[in-house]
Design an enzyme around this catalytic site. Structure first.
Site, PDB file in Angstrom:
ATOM      1  CG  ASP A  12      25.991  57.579   3.400  1.00 32.86           C
ATOM      2  OD1 ASP A  12      25.288  58.120   2.538  1.00 32.86           O
ATOM      3  OD2 ASP A  12      26.216  58.072   4.523  1.00 32.86           O
ATOM      4  CE  LYS A  15      20.262  53.487   0.694  1.00 32.59           C
ATOM      5  NZ  LYS A  15      21.326  53.736   1.650  1.00 32.59           N
ATOM      6  N   GLY A  39      21.566  60.639  -1.055  1.00 35.45           N
ATOM      7  CA  GLY A  39      22.427  60.946  -2.202  1.00 35.45           C
ATOM      8  C   GLY A  39      22.892  59.653  -2.828  1.00 35.45           C
ATOM      9  CG  HIS A  40      20.999  56.802  -4.648  1.00 34.97           C
ATOM     10  ND1 HIS A  40      19.847  56.215  -5.074  1.00 34.97           N
ATOM     11  CD2 HIS A  40      21.124  56.482  -3.355  1.00 34.97           C
ATOM     12  CE1 HIS A  40      19.301  55.566  -4.069  1.00 34.97           C
ATOM     13  NE2 HIS A  40      20.060  55.710  -3.013  1.00 34.97           N
ATOM     14  CD  GLN A 221      17.236  58.781   4.255  1.00 34.85           C
ATOM     15  OE1 GLN A 221      16.127  58.296   4.229  1.00 34.85           O
ATOM     16  NE2 GLN A 221      17.580  59.786   3.490  1.00 34.85           N
ATOM     17  CG  ASP A 330      36.906  47.586  -4.202  1.00 33.43           C
ATOM     18  OD1 ASP A 330      35.710  47.489  -3.857  1.00 33.43           O
ATOM     19  OD2 ASP A 330      37.401  48.643  -4.646  1.00 33.43           O
ATOM     20  CB  VAL A 411      35.163  43.534  -6.598  1.00 37.10           C
ATOM     21  CG1 VAL A 411      34.880  42.344  -5.693  1.00 37.10           C
ATOM     22  CG2 VAL A 411      34.711  43.237  -8.027  1.00 37.10           C
TER      23      VAL A 411
HETATM   24  P1  IMP Z   1      18.019  64.305   8.287  1.00 42.67           P
HETATM   25  O1  IMP Z   1      17.522  63.123   7.536  1.00 42.67           O
HETATM   26  O2  IMP Z   1      18.575  65.388   7.410  1.00 42.67           O
HETATM   27  O3  IMP Z   1      17.023  64.828   9.274  1.00 42.67           O
HETATM   28  O4  IMP Z   1      19.284  63.834   9.168  1.00 42.67           O
HETATM   29  C1  IMP Z   1      19.142  62.957  10.266  1.00 42.67           C
HETATM   30  C2  IMP Z   1      20.309  61.978  10.348  1.00 42.67           C
HETATM   31  O5  IMP Z   1      20.235  61.077   9.267  1.00 42.67           O
HETATM   32  C3  IMP Z   1      21.693  62.639  10.252  1.00 42.67           C
HETATM   33  O6  IMP Z   1      22.607  61.907  11.055  1.00 42.67           O
HETATM   34  C4  IMP Z   1      22.037  62.486   8.782  1.00 42.67           C
HETATM   35  O7  IMP Z   1      23.431  62.505   8.567  1.00 42.67           O
HETATM   36  C5  IMP Z   1      21.454  61.109   8.517  1.00 42.67           C
HETATM   37  N1  IMP Z   1      21.103  60.900   7.108  1.00 42.67           N
HETATM   38  C6  IMP Z   1      20.049  61.378   6.431  1.00 42.67           C
HETATM   39  N2  IMP Z   1      20.052  60.961   5.157  1.00 42.67           N
HETATM   40  C7  IMP Z   1      21.137  60.180   5.023  1.00 42.67           C
HETATM   41  C8  IMP Z   1      21.650  59.400   3.939  1.00 42.67           C
HETATM   42  O8  IMP Z   1      21.118  59.344   2.820  1.00 42.67           O
HETATM   43  N3  IMP Z   1      22.799  58.710   4.221  1.00 42.67           N
HETATM   44  C9  IMP Z   1      23.382  58.711   5.437  1.00 42.67           C
HETATM   45  N4  IMP Z   1      22.928  59.407   6.468  1.00 42.67           N
HETATM   46  C10 IMP Z   1      21.801  60.133   6.267  1.00 42.67           C
END
Ligand code: IMP
Length: 427
Positions: A12, A15, A39-40, A221, A330, A411
């Site tokens: 998060d 990216k 999630g983007h 991730q 920002d 920013v």
């Molecule tokens: P999983 O990937 O659903 O198995 O989750 C494992 C861990 O990775 C959890 O703590 C999720 O919140 C975290 N996680 C998985 N994908 C993301 C992402 O795209 N952003 C942030 N955390 C993620």
């Protein structure tokens, strides 16, 4: 040029904006690992798009978008994403899905929830998208690959072999078992719809490398969620590092030219696990609200903390980060108690790396340096020299303690709200 974008924290980091921004110069954009746990959010003009499986190059008809072999793909959700894009007028795109990527099946999602429930207080806090159970089947050699899904005979055969095993696992967890015909009939239709996109993406990438195309590998991730190097077991089930890109895409490591680490100006994480610089106070709440720190996939409130350069240095070491993109800068405007963590104290000793065990990591106390706040709006600034001195000091502190140049500074959420100090993606 081949450029890898990696998250240098717990995911998060923003990216989506950087890959969208750099993607303007890409011929090919590749997702190499993970699935719809990512999630983007991409802002194009007034329109906001949330992508989970589909790469961000989808908005540009000239870009080849690749879902590589290291991914786990939920066909139902991927098709839903494409249908949603179509409904909003995005229908002119190039998409290629690896025949070796693994398929997330309904039992994976059920098992994800089932194992989380079984772990009780020790749950990982997964996204419950079936990611871990799908990768577990890959490793256990009972996975279903996209190449099987699109071939009715192969699909029948692998599902016939796999489903009885998965049904036993579901029953063991007290979950309902699944009917072969229900799954077969539903999923073979998804296979039919996806088949036009499916190919050997390793071969496609090889040809693009031969042509000297600009290839952007967009990470999902972040490094601290790496199955091998992250804060295990509170990690995802793949490796979001630059080192994993060659295996996950079927290309040779020598073809990676540059790695950009995406780094939020503070730190966030979702899910459970140690987080030394976490803020359990009003400042944490303020940053969460200003930065809209709520998950794109699960809508969970993210945990918020000060910037942790031990984490960023760790990501630098395991991925070979050449440049940093500093995101959501920002958000820190006007915050008086600015601090940056440069080391940890563990059992009376100063350390500068991440301990392997949870127990030790949970005991780490951050060692901070204090920095001065800036108060003027920086969102309209496009030149580094125009930033307030305190903001420059924050950036130069990051550069000093990581020895990585901060080449991109975001920013604001718009593509244009960016300060570029160096062109990192050249033809
Ligand atoms: P999983 O990937 O659903 O198995 O989750 C494992 C861990 O990775 C959890 O703590 C999720 O919140 C975290 N996680 C998985 N994908 C993301 C992402 O795209 N952003 C942030 N955390 C993620």
């Amino acid at each position: 040029m081949r450029l890898v974008v990696v998250g240098s924290q717990w995911g998060d980091e923003g990216k989506g904006k950087v890959t969208d921004f750099l993607g303007q110069k890409a011929d090919v954009v590749v997702r190499s690992q993970g699935g719809n746990n990512a999630g983007h959010t991409i802002l194009i003009g007034e329109e906001k798009f949330a992508l989970q499986t589909i790469p961000s190059g989808i908005f540009n008809p000239h870009i080849k978008n690749v879902l590589a072999n290291g991914m786990v793909i939920n066909p139902k959700e991927a098709l839903k994403e494409l249908d949603n894009l179509e409904a909003r007028g995005i229908n002119n795109y190039q998409l290629f899905i690896s025949n070796r990527a693994h398929v997330i099946m309904p039992y994976h999602i059920m098992l994800d929830g089932g194992y989380e429930a079984l772990k009780g207080a020790n749950k990982i806090g997964t996204t419950k998208k079936g990611i871990g159970p799908c990768y577990a089947d890959k490793v256990n050699r009972i996975g279903i690959r996209v190449g099987d899904l699109i071939n009715e005979e192969s699909f029948k055969e692998v599902l016939t072999n796999t489903l009885p095993i998965k049904n036993k696992e579901l029953a063991m967890l007290g979950l309902p078992t699944l009917e072969f015909s229900d799954i077969y009939n539903e999923y073979k239709e998804y296979g039919k719809r996806l088949s036009k996109y499916v190919c050997d993406t390793s071969y496609l990438l090889y040809e693009e490398i031969e042509k000297n195309s600009n290839i952007l590998f967009e990470g999902a991730q972040g490094s601290m969620l790496c199955l091998d190097h992250g804060s295990y077991p509170y990690v995802t089930s793949s490796s979001p590092t630059a080192a994993s890109v060659p295996v996950n895409c079927g290309i040779a490591p020598k073809f990676i030219d540059h790695c950009v680490g995406i780094c939020k100006a503070y730190t966030t994480r979702v899910g459970e696990g140690p987080f030394p610089t976490e803020l359990h106070n009003e400042l944490g709440d303020l940053i969460r609200e200003r930065g809209h720190e709520y998950g794109t996939v699960t809508h969970r409130a993210r945990r918020v903390g000060y910037l942790d350069l031990v984490v960023v240095n760790y990501a630098k070491r395991i991925s070979g980060i050449d440049s940093l993109a500093l995101m959501l800068f920002d958000v820190l405007t006007g915050i008086d108690e600015l601090k940056v963590c440069i080391a940890y104290e563990l059992d009376g000793k100063e350390i500068k790396t991440i301990p392997a065990t949870l127990n030790e990591y949970a005991k780490c106390k951050p060692i901070y340096i204090d920095l001065k706040a800036w108060h003027s709006d920086i969102s309209k600034i496009r030149k580094y020299e125009d930033l307030p001195i305190e903001a420059k000091d924050y950036i130069e502190t990051i550069e000093k303690y990581t020895n990585i140049p901060v080449d991109i500074i975001s920013v604001g959420p718009e593509r244009t709200e960016t300060i570029i100090r160096k062109d990192v993606f050249k033809k």
